[in-house]
Design an enzyme around this catalytic site. Structure first.
Site, short mmCIF file in Angstrom:
data_model
loop_
_atom_site.label_atom_id
_atom_site.label_comp_id
_atom_site.label_asym_id
_atom_site.label_seq_id
_atom_site.Cartn_x
_atom_site.Cartn_y
_atom_site.Cartn_z
N ARG A 20 65.04 68.87 30.10
CA ARG A 20 65.14 70.24 30.64
C ARG A 20 66.13 70.31 31.81
O ARG A 20 66.45 69.30 32.43
CB ARG A 20 63.77 70.76 31.06
CG ARG A 20 63.10 70.00 32.18
CD ARG A 20 61.83 70.72 32.60
NE ARG A 20 60.96 69.83 33.36
CZ ARG A 20 60.04 70.25 34.22
NH1 ARG A 20 59.86 71.55 34.42
NH2 ARG A 20 59.29 69.39 34.87
N HIS A 69 50.75 66.67 30.48
CA HIS A 69 51.91 66.41 31.35
C HIS A 69 52.60 67.75 31.65
O HIS A 69 53.70 68.01 31.20
CB HIS A 69 52.85 65.44 30.64
CG HIS A 69 53.97 64.95 31.49
ND1 HIS A 69 53.79 64.40 32.73
CD2 HIS A 69 55.32 64.92 31.26
CE1 HIS A 69 54.97 64.04 33.22
NE2 HIS A 69 55.91 64.36 32.36
N ARG A 102 58.95 72.13 30.43
CA ARG A 102 59.01 71.10 29.38
C ARG A 102 58.74 71.74 28.03
O ARG A 102 59.30 71.33 27.01
CB ARG A 102 57.98 70.01 29.64
CG ARG A 102 58.22 69.21 30.93
CD ARG A 102 57.14 68.16 31.08
NE ARG A 102 57.23 67.37 32.28
CZ ARG A 102 56.64 67.69 33.44
NH1 ARG A 102 55.92 68.79 33.54
NH2 ARG A 102 56.77 66.91 34.49
N GLY A 150 66.30 56.18 28.27
CA GLY A 150 66.35 55.09 27.31
C GLY A 150 67.15 53.91 27.84
O GLY A 150 66.72 52.75 27.75
N SER A 153 59.52 61.55 24.87
CA SER A 153 60.19 62.85 24.71
C SER A 153 59.23 64.00 25.01
O SER A 153 58.05 63.95 24.64
CB SER A 153 60.71 62.99 23.27
OG SER A 153 61.37 61.80 22.87
N1 LIG Z 1 56.99 61.99 29.31
C1 LIG Z 1 57.60 61.85 30.47
O1 LIG Z 1 56.98 61.51 31.47
C2 LIG Z 1 59.07 62.07 30.57
C3 LIG Z 1 59.75 62.61 29.52
N2 LIG Z 1 61.10 62.75 29.56
C4 LIG Z 1 61.74 63.30 28.36
O2 LIG Z 1 62.44 62.24 27.71
C5 LIG Z 1 63.51 62.79 26.93
C6 LIG Z 1 64.80 62.04 27.23
O3 LIG Z 1 65.23 62.26 28.55
P1 LIG Z 1 66.63 61.67 29.04
O4 LIG Z 1 66.76 60.26 28.62
O5 LIG Z 1 66.77 62.01 30.47
O6 LIG Z 1 67.65 62.57 28.19
P2 LIG Z 1 69.14 62.23 27.78
O7 LIG Z 1 69.76 63.49 27.30
O8 LIG Z 1 69.82 61.47 28.87
O9 LIG Z 1 68.98 61.22 26.52
C7 LIG Z 1 68.44 61.61 25.31
C8 LIG Z 1 69.14 60.80 24.25
O10 LIG Z 1 68.50 61.05 23.00
C9 LIG Z 1 69.51 60.98 22.02
N3 LIG Z 1 69.09 61.56 20.76
C10 LIG Z 1 69.02 62.87 20.42
N4 LIG Z 1 68.64 62.99 19.13
C11 LIG Z 1 68.46 61.74 18.66
C12 LIG Z 1 68.06 61.21 17.41
N5 LIG Z 1 67.78 62.00 16.38
N6 LIG Z 1 68.00 59.88 17.28
C13 LIG Z 1 68.29 59.06 18.31
N7 LIG Z 1 68.66 59.49 19.52
C14 LIG Z 1 68.75 60.83 19.68
C15 LIG Z 1 70.68 61.71 22.65
O11 LIG Z 1 71.91 61.44 21.98
C16 LIG Z 1 70.62 61.17 24.07
O12 LIG Z 1 71.43 60.02 24.23
C17 LIG Z 1 63.54 64.29 27.30
O13 LIG Z 1 62.87 65.03 26.30
C18 LIG Z 1 62.78 64.34 28.61
O14 LIG Z 1 62.21 65.61 28.84
C19 LIG Z 1 61.84 62.34 30.63
C20 LIG Z 1 61.20 61.80 31.72
C21 LIG Z 1 59.77 61.65 31.79
O1 LIG Z 2 60.22 66.91 34.36
C1 LIG Z 2 60.75 66.62 33.29
O2 LIG Z 2 61.26 67.44 32.50
C2 LIG Z 2 60.76 65.17 32.88
C3 LIG Z 2 59.39 64.68 33.05
O3 LIG Z 2 58.55 64.87 32.20
C4 LIG Z 2 59.01 64.17 34.37
O4 LIG Z 2 59.87 63.70 35.12
O5 LIG Z 2 57.81 64.21 34.65
#
Ligand SMILES: NC(=O)C1=CN([C@@H]2O[C@H](COP(=O)(O)OP(=O)(O)OC[C@H]3O[C@@H](n4cnc5c(N)ncnc54)[C@H](O)[C@@H]3O)[C@@H](O)[C@H]2O)C=CC1
Ligand SMILES: O=C([O-])CC(=O)C(=O)O
Length: 313
Positions: free
Chosen positions: A87, A180, A93, A17, A124
């Site tokens: 994760r 994904h 995931r 974010g 997410s």
């Molecule tokens: N779709 C994709 O290609 C990808 C998906 N992701 C996913 O994105 C998500 C976030 O990853 P990161 O930023 O690295 O994790 P992170 O742990 O660094 O950040 C997540 C944030 O969400 C906040 N949060 C939790 N509950 C909340 C709520 N109810 N309201 C508002 N904020 C809330 C947390 O306090 C934290 O600051 C993960 O689920 C990850 O698996 C990450 C990279 C690629």
């Molecule tokens: O691998 C993960 O958990 C985060 C993600 O979705 C990616 O980087 O593709």
């Protein structure tokens, strides 16, 4: 100086974010609201202020506001949801589904209230299932609920092809279909470098290795980081999608969309090539697939269906 711009809210001020918020501001795509939970309000304000203080050096005039108050997200044009847990090594995931479904649903209930006309992009994980959860919690039309997977998966695939050939990434084209997860489907037949099909440039065995590395590309980063998952390339992917929408660029990029018959699936959220413009997903492209490609996509769809069925609406 505050200038009249689009308003983009990024929910979740963690690694993805915060990185997304900074990249959006650097590109002056809009004024950015960075929102996290009340317990993290001060760190969220601190991150936003720190980014804003980079503006005079980097010369951008976007505002960046840190908050935990959804009123600050009112009337956003775009909302990007990165809230949830990431994760750790050894996890898939899909292990995140229960925790993150609850978080995504509660975020969407707030977004529906304060930004009912917004276009929502979900990051997410497990993101196909989270896009399904968001769609039902928001009640928005399907063109305004979009999941991010294909831009990132395609970026990884193109990175590996460019590395293999020692050529510019700018000339590499390709895309990745499906969920994904580890059985996503990089489409080799539709991949080229400078217009030359990659099977004319790279031996079949190496192509297969690149396809496999792409499939587990997220896991490769998770293993290296040790305590979290990728964020630079995911943030760049979200920014590309946001730019396509806000500038009505009509880009053809793979995103997670609600399929209603396309590719033979009904009611499933999964990655397919789409036209992204001012209305969000303006069109889904249905490609002709070989029997082998369709079988690979069916396998990926089965995985998406299984994790999606774990979401309680
Ligand atoms: N779709 C994709 O290609 C990808 C998906 N992701 C996913 O994105 C998500 C976030 O990853 P990161 O930023 O690295 O994790 P992170 O742990 O660094 O950040 C997540 C944030 O969400 C906040 N949060 C939790 N509950 C909340 C709520 N109810 N309201 C508002 N904020 C809330 C947390 O306090 C934290 O600051 C993960 O689920 C990850 O698996 C990450 C990279 C690629
Ligand atoms: O691998 C993960 O958990 C985060 C993600 O979705 C990616 O980087 O593709």
């Amino acid at each position: 100086m505050a200038i009249k711009r689009y308003k983009i809210t990024v929910v979740g001020a963690g690694f993805t974010g915060a990185t997304t918020a900074l990249m959006l501001a650097q590109k002056e795509l809009g004024n950015v609201v960075l929102l996290d939970i009340p317990q993290l309000e001060n760190p969220t304000k601190g991150k936003a202020l720190d980014m804003l203080e980079a503006a005079p050096v980097q010369k951008f005039d976007s505002q960046i506001t840190g908050t935990s108050d959804y009123e600050d997200a009112a009337d956003s044009d775009i909302v990007i949801i990165t809230a949830g847990i990431a994760r750790k090594p050894g996890m898939s995931r899909d292990d995140l589904v229960n925790t993150n479904a609850g978080i995504v649903k509660s975020v969407c209930e707030n977004i529906k209230r304060v930004a009912p006309e917004s276009i929502v992009i979900i990051l997410s994980n497990p993101v196909d299932a989270m896009t399904y959860a968001a769609y039902h919690a928001l009640g928005f039309p399907k063109n305004r609920v979009i999941g991010q997977s294909g831009v990132l998966d395609t970026a990884r695939y193109c990175t590996f092809i460019a590395q293999e050939l020692n050529v510019s990434v700018e000339d590499v084209r390709g895309f990745v279909l499906g969920g994904h997860g580890d059985d996503m489907v990089p489409l080799v037949r539709y991949s080229s470098v400078g217009g030359i099909p990659i099977d004319k440039l790279i031996p079949a065995q190496r192509i297969e290795e690149i396809v496999q590395r792409t499939r587990v590309g997220g896991g490769e980063i998770v293993s290296l980081l040790g305590n979290g998952s990728a964020y630079y390339a995911p943030a760049a992917s979200l920014v590309q999608m946001t730019e396509a929408i806000l500038k009505d660029k009509k880009r053809i990029i793979p995103v997670i969309a609600l399929l209603e018959g396309e590719y033979g699936y009904d009611g499933l959220f999964m990655g397919v090539p789409t036209l992204l413009g001012a209305d969000g997903i303006e069109k889904i492209y249905e490609l002709e697939l070989t029997a082998e490609e369709q079988a690979a996509l069916d396998k990926s769809a089965d995985s998406v269906r299984a994790v999606t069925s774990a979401v309680t609406l």
